[in-house]
Design a protein around this motif. Structure first.
Motif, PDB file in Angstrom:
ATOM      1  N   THR A 219      27.568   7.856  -8.732  1.00  0.00           N
ATOM      2  CA  THR A 219      28.158   9.141  -9.109  1.00  0.00           C
ATOM      3  C   THR A 219      29.664   9.062  -9.355  1.00  0.00           C
ATOM      4  OG1 THR A 219      28.515   9.775  -6.808  1.00  0.00           O
ATOM      5  CG2 THR A 219      26.427  10.436  -7.819  1.00  0.00           C
ATOM      6  N   GLU A 220      30.265   7.907  -9.177  1.00  0.00           N
ATOM      7  CA  GLU A 220      31.721   7.774  -9.315  1.00  0.00           C
ATOM      8  C   GLU A 220      32.225   8.171 -10.700  1.00  0.00           C
ATOM      9  OE1 GLU A 220      34.238   7.032  -7.158  1.00  0.00           O
ATOM     10  OE2 GLU A 220      32.722   7.236  -5.605  1.00  0.00           O
ATOM     11  N   GLN A 221      31.485   7.846 -11.738  1.00  0.00           N
ATOM     12  CA  GLN A 221      31.955   8.169 -13.084  1.00  0.00           C
ATOM     13  C   GLN A 221      31.826   9.656 -13.417  1.00  0.00           C
ATOM     14  OE1 GLN A 221      29.716   5.999 -15.938  1.00  0.00           O
ATOM     15  NE2 GLN A 221      27.739   6.597 -15.098  1.00  0.00           N
TER      16      GLN A 221
END
Length: 83
Positions: A32-34
């Motif tokens: 989910t970082e992007q």
């Protein structure tokens, strides 16, 4: 005895910035970082549009300084070596 509505509004603004800081340092899964938004910037933009007479450049500066301290980034400019 009614509390001052200006002081109550101030606490709502501060609480929303604190919530944004907590969401910023909250661990998320790697995939989910992007898709992770910059919460403090979103809250700052909202309050600048909703209450421009209360939230402005100074609040943005303090929010950025708080993020720098939170991330532990260096605030000192380094010199580049001379050739």
């Amino acid at each position: 005895m009614n509390p001052n509505p200006d002081s109550r509004n101030r606490w709502v603004i501060v609480a929303s910035f604190l919530a944004a800081l907590v969401l910023t340092i909250l661990p998320w899964p790697v995939w989910t970082e992007q898709f992770r938004p910059d919460w403090v910037a979103l809250v700052l933009i909202y309050w600048c549009m909703a209450l421009p007479q209360r939230v402005g450049v100074g609040t943005g500066f303090l929010a950025g300084l708080t993020l720098d301290v939170l991330y532990g980034s260096i605030l000192v400019r380094t010199r580049s070596p001379r050739p």
